[in-house]
Design a protein around this motif. Structure first.
Motif, PDB file in Angstrom:
ATOM      1  N   ALA A  42      28.444  25.317  52.103  1.00 60.24           N
ATOM      2  CA  ALA A  42      28.589  26.669  51.562  1.00 60.24           C
ATOM      3  C   ALA A  42      27.408  27.518  52.031  1.00 60.24           C
ATOM      4  O   ALA A  42      26.392  26.989  52.488  1.00 60.24           O
ATOM      5  N   MET A  44      25.304  28.997  50.351  1.00 63.42           N
ATOM      6  CA  MET A  44      24.090  28.881  49.547  1.00 63.42           C
ATOM      7  C   MET A  44      23.223  27.684  49.928  1.00 63.42           C
ATOM      8  O   MET A  44      22.074  27.591  49.517  1.00 63.42           O
ATOM      9  N   ARG A  70      33.642  21.276  55.742  1.00 61.54           N
ATOM     10  CA  ARG A  70      34.085  20.459  54.608  1.00 61.54           C
ATOM     11  C   ARG A  70      35.217  19.582  55.115  1.00 61.54           C
ATOM     12  O   ARG A  70      36.140  20.082  55.733  1.00 61.54           O
ATOM     13  N   MET A  89      31.499  31.461  56.126  1.00 66.92           N
ATOM     14  CA  MET A  89      31.416  32.018  54.780  1.00 66.92           C
ATOM     15  C   MET A  89      30.455  33.205  54.760  1.00 66.92           C
ATOM     16  O   MET A  89      29.278  33.069  55.080  1.00 66.92           O
ATOM     17  N   TRP A 157      30.921  27.071  39.300  1.00 66.22           N
ATOM     18  CA  TRP A 157      30.703  26.528  40.658  1.00 66.22           C
ATOM     19  C   TRP A 157      29.412  25.726  40.752  1.00 66.22           C
ATOM     20  O   TRP A 157      28.369  26.149  40.252  1.00 66.22           O
ATOM     21  N   ASN A 202      34.195  34.653  45.898  1.00 64.74           N
ATOM     22  CA  ASN A 202      33.703  33.954  44.719  1.00 64.74           C
ATOM     23  C   ASN A 202      32.283  34.426  44.428  1.00 64.74           C
ATOM     24  O   ASN A 202      31.408  34.330  45.277  1.00 64.74           O
ATOM     25  N   VAL A 204      29.134  33.682  42.261  1.00 61.67           N
ATOM     26  CA  VAL A 204      28.563  32.670  41.357  1.00 61.67           C
ATOM     27  C   VAL A 204      27.300  33.240  40.725  1.00 61.67           C
ATOM     28  O   VAL A 204      26.430  33.778  41.418  1.00 61.67           O
ATOM     29  N   ASP A 225      24.979  34.042  44.008  1.00 63.63           N
ATOM     30  CA  ASP A 225      25.435  33.354  45.220  1.00 63.63           C
ATOM     31  C   ASP A 225      26.885  33.728  45.399  1.00 63.63           C
ATOM     32  O   ASP A 225      27.731  33.323  44.610  1.00 63.63           O
ATOM     33  N   THR A 226      27.189  34.550  46.378  1.00 60.18           N
ATOM     34  CA  THR A 226      28.590  34.895  46.588  1.00 60.18           C
ATOM     35  C   THR A 226      29.080  34.301  47.888  1.00 60.18           C
ATOM     36  O   THR A 226      28.311  34.106  48.819  1.00 60.18           O
ATOM     37  N   GLY A 227      30.362  33.994  47.919  1.00 61.98           N
ATOM     38  CA  GLY A 227      30.932  33.433  49.138  1.00 61.98           C
ATOM     39  C   GLY A 227      32.315  33.995  49.386  1.00 61.98           C
ATOM     40  O   GLY A 227      33.176  33.967  48.512  1.00 61.98           O
TER      41      GLY A 227
HETATM   42  N1  SER Z   1      28.827  28.758  46.674  1.00 64.30           N
HETATM   43  C1  SER Z   1      30.049  29.422  46.349  1.00 64.30           C
HETATM   44  C2  SER Z   1      31.217  28.846  47.134  1.00 64.30           C
HETATM   45  O1  SER Z   1      31.039  28.041  48.008  1.00 64.30           O
HETATM   46  C3  SER Z   1      29.923  30.903  46.611  1.00 64.30           C
HETATM   47  O2  SER Z   1      29.161  31.158  47.726  1.00 64.30           O
HETATM   48  O3  SER Z   1      32.327  29.198  46.863  1.00 64.30           O
END
Ligand code: SER
Length: 867
Positions: A42, A44, A70, A89, A157, A202, A204, A225-227
């Motif tokens: 991710a 983050m 992943r 991301m 999350w 998302n 977080v 933390d946004t994704g």
């Molecule tokens: N860590 C969160 C995710 O992977 C948002 O960045 O969805």
């Protein structure tokens, strides 16, 4: 809605957050500097230590487009619109700076004003108890019925790894309008449908840290933390449901069509294979470019599985030769401007991929042979066979199915699936994406050791912890040496790290002594000495630590390793990257990416370059600086480091600059002669160099000298004539061997062998046994004797513990006898094997004591007493 390309979306996102005061940073490596994770999963991940509060941020607002891998849902890739192994991301992060309000408002502004997504198509979800988020969404105009509360499963999350930062989250969903079943019969929402609403973002609210037991604790700072998945947003902005139908994949699919001569969107089955390849080639390209190489464990194993899965689908599409490496180019062209590492490493990636493909294709043909054999003997393919083929040769079940169907054979697919399931369980356990750090008992201690070993090899300190048999104790007493561990407040002992072996030495005090055998870091900040204690010791005791001076030898090798690394990049090219390193007192071992053996000239050039730096006596400077400063200066090994962290840079003039925590000499002049003693292959694409320095080089030169002196005495020649002398000796030996062979031949007289001829039913035959006659001589003799007696000849020679023999049948008798078959029968008795043509055969065995029976057998064969 307006159309945007993926490049436009990526750029719009990053510049939008720049305009909100964020620092734009490049993507970090797919290989995280994080023992808890196998891949960067991710956006983050590179900032985990900052979220965790372990590292102070340089910037409190950051935005990135992070490459991620992943592989937990790999089976779904290609079959669903949005599953990927590799993806990008987009993210904006706040480290103790802004929190929920700004995060939500900016996300909404970006989605509705920049992307211009119609508000009526957007829904949001929040964590069920997060009233604050509810109020913020409401305040910016999202209707209450479109703010859906969901449980921990969906809207909480993290952590990424077994422990770490995490928090409640809130997601933005896009309504595609797709007609799908509604579970509760109400109006469709993200909570009661599948596949209609696409989660595009998302957010977080990272305010907790989860411990080993799953308990949550507040973090020192509240973070964001946004994704946002670039592939998904691109699909929405381009009006397609499948990520594979966006501009991100178009050129890759185009290339697959050309290379494999297939058409996308003609046959749904083939489409799955095309999409699998399109997804996997991206993962493979980026993983290899970041330094992962195919292997049977860890990351290398994941890469190998992804790669082989792509190849298998290529074979399903008809590929007969390596093809995947040809598709890498389309990935580089599409994404190289964002990720320059794939441009730089392109040919390296292609080479590695092609190497794996060649291996796999060989396995595939070997597998096909085995399938043939299995079918011949059993008439069906059992589940165990199918699984073995799959597991050992990577042989695809789909191909097996084709073969079975075409030929009406039975194939136990259910049983195969069961085996596969078991293996999946095993591998999930063994190589899941998250690798757990080993527990040692030190994690929970609130202590820290000050390391003074960069400046000194001796120091005073106080005992902070004593540990024996995995228990912490306050006192320990033993007249005999006893194994235990000590932690001091201050130590000069270096713990094994970064390839450098740990120090050894002694810790002494009034009333006792501790022999330090091994030093390690069970957790960051704590240095543990393992060894043997004699005497009496209590926590709080003042002690004196002394590192074994052999460490100086290790330091020479460590600095020399840096020089070697730099020299390799200068001589071979910048694709060279460290793939492993061992620095110990006796030698250094350095593994690096390169796909060819080094030539003698290259090795000499590397040695010259390193020794030139050594002889120039350049000061070795170490500095602790911020990561960003180090980046600007172009220090090596950057991708392993985390942003915002402080790093130690070891610099040798302009020649070498590396991030490194090891111990080094103060000046290159201290290293002494640098000599490469071996160069070899470790695996495909990785070479290994072993080299020595200092006193080890001196010992090496002395040893060579000694060998030469020895040779000089034995050969009675001056050193500069030794080679000539040896050449002469070899020549002489050859001619002596020839002479000896002639002499041996003369000793055995064909005439006298022939004189023992026997006859049965008008067939002449003779046999004889010799000592120490070489096979070549035996062969000639057999010809001559057979010529004389016009009959069948068996000549046996005993060579020490072995036997060789020859059989000759003249042409005229080949209707009756077969030399090869006679040899087979005789060899069986002599404990060996062999055969040959109808007229001549040569074979051997290892039972000289059975020669009499062998002769008897020969007689029986001639007399047709046996078949
Ligand atoms: N860590 C969160 C995710 O992977 C948002 O960045 O969805």
């Amino acid at each position: 809605m307006k159309y945007m390309t993926s490049d436009e979306i990526r750029e719009a996102f990053l510049s939008f957050f720049e305009s909100k005061g964020h620092k734009r940073l490049p993507s970090a490596s797919l290989i995280p500097d994080d023992p808890q994770l196998m891949f960067t999963v991710a956006g983050m991940v590179p900032f985990k230590p900052i979220f965790w509060g372990k590292v102070e941020p340089v910037y409190t607002r950051v935005t990135t487009c992070q490459k991620c891998v992943r592989t937990n849902d790999i089976e779904n890739v290609g079959r669903t619109p949005r599953h990927h192994t590799f993806f990008e991301m987009l993210g904006n992060f706040s480290f103790g700076d802004y929190f929920k309000k700004e995060a939500i408002e900016w996300a909404w502004e970006f989605v509705t004003k920049v992307l211009e997504m119609p508000e009526e198509k957007l829904w949001v979800t929040i964590y069920e108890y997060d009233d604050e988020a509810f109020e913020i969404w409401k305040s910016i105009g999202v209707p209450e019925h479109k703010i859906i509360r969901m449980g921990k499963e969906d809207n909480f999350w993290g952590p990424a790894g077994p422990t770490g930062p995490c928090g409640p989250c809130s997601e933005i969903h896009y309504d595609t309008g797709l007609e799908v079943p509604v579970k509760d019969g109400g109006i469709p929402t993200p909570a009661n449908t599948d596949g209609r609403f696409i989660e595009i973002w998302n957010l977080v609210f990272t305010e907790f840290y989860q411990d080993e037991e799953g308990n949550l604790h507040p973090l020192p700072r509240k973070n964001i933390d946004t994704g946002a998945g670039l592939e998904r947003i691109s699909a929405m902005m381009q009006g397609v449901l499948w990520n594979f139908d966006t501009d991100l994949f178009a050129p890759i699919i185009e290339r697959i069509q050309n290379v494999l001569n297939v058409k996308y969107k003609e046959d749904p089955k083939k489409d799955v294979s095309i999409r699998v390849i399109a997804d996997h080639v991206r993962a493979v390209t980026f993983m290899i470019a970041d330094g992962v190489l195919p292997s049977n464990e860890g990351r290398g194993y994941v890469l190998r599985r992804v790669l082989r899965r792509a190849l298998r689908h290529g074979v399903l599409l008809g590929a007969k030769e390596p093809f995947l490496y040809k598709i890498v180019e389309s990935v580089v062209q599409k994404m190289g401007h964002v990720y320059p590492e794939i441009v730089e490493k392109r040919s390296f990636v292609e080479n590695i991929v092609k190497g794996e493909e060649l291996k796999f294709i060989m396995n595939l043909s070997r597998g096909l042979e085995l399938v043939q054999k299995i079918i011949e003997t059993k008439g069906k393919i059992t589940a165990e066979d199918a699984f073995k083929l799959y597991d050992t040769y990577g042989f695809p079940i789909d191909i097996l199915r084709d073969i079975a169907q075409e030929n009406n054979y039975e194939l136990d697919e259910k049983g195969f699936e069961a085996y596969l399931q078991q293996q999946r369980e095993r591998s999930r356990k063994a190589q899941g994406e998250v690798e757990f750090a080993q527990k040692t008992g030190y994690e929970t201690l609130e202590i820290e050791t000050v390391f003074v070993g960069y400046e000194t090899m001796e120091s005073e300190g106080t005992v902070v912890k004593i540990r024996k048999d995995n228990e912490f104790v306050d006192n320990i007493e033993s007249p005999e040496p006893v194994q235990c561990e000590l932690v001091l407040d201050v130590t000069p002992f270096y713990a094994e790290k970064g390839g450098q072996v740990s120090d050894k030495g002694t810790i002494t005090w009034e009333g006792g002594k501790f022999e330090v055998e091994y030093v390690y870091n069970p957790v960051e900040g704590i240095i543990v000495h393992r060894g043997k204690l004699t005497g009496k010791l209590s926590v709080g005791q003042k002690v004196f630590s002394k590192v074994d001076p052999i460490r100086k030898w290790t330091m020479r090798n460590h600095t020399a390793t840096h020089l070697l690394h730099a020299a390799l990049r200068k001589v071979l090219g910048t694709h060279v990257r460290q793939a492993g390193s061992l620095v110990e007192p006796e030698r250094l071992r350095f593994d690096f990416t390169h796909y060819q053996a080094l030539t003698k000239e290259q090795i000499t050039a590397i040695e010259d370059l390193v020794n030139e730096v050594i002889l120039s006596a350049i000061p070795v400077v170490t500095e602790v600086k911020s990561y960003d400063e180090a980046v600007k200066e172009g220090a090596m090994a950057l991708f392993e480091e985390k942003y915002g962290d402080y790093v130690r840079v070891v610099k040798v003039g302009n020649f070498s600059e590396e991030l490194c925590g090891g111990t080094h000499v103060k000046n290159t002049g201290e290293i002494g002669l640098f000599k490469i003693v071996s160069e070899s292959a470790v695996s495909a694409g990785v070479r290994r160099i072993e080299a020595i320095t200092g006193f080890n080089s001196l010992a090496y030169v002395r040893k060579q000298d000694e060998i030469l002196e020895n040779l000089k005495d034995k050969l009675e020649a001056p050193i500069n004539e030794l080679v000539m002398k040896v050449e002469k000796l070899i020549e002489e030996r050859k001619s002596l061997e020839r002479e000896l062979a002639n002499l041996k031949k003369k000793l055995v007289n064909p005439e006298s062998v022939a004189s023992n001829v026997k006859s049965w039913n008008n067939v002449n035959y003779v046999s004889a046994v010799f000592e120490e006659i070489d096979p070549e001589v035996l062969k000639e003799l057999t010809d001559e004797v057979s010529e004389r007696i016009k009959g069948v000849v068996l000549l046996i020679s005993r060579l020490g513990e072995k036997v060789v023999f020859t059989v000759k049948v003249p042409k005229e008798l080949t209707n009756e006898y077969h030399a090869g078959n006679i040899a087979k029968a005789v060899a069986k008795i002599l404990g060996g094997g062999g055969g040959g043509s109808p007229t001549f055969a040569q074979a051997g065995g290892k039972l000289p004591q059975s020669i009499p029976e062998a002769l008897e057998m020969f007689e029986k064969i001639i007399r047709k007493e046996v078949q």
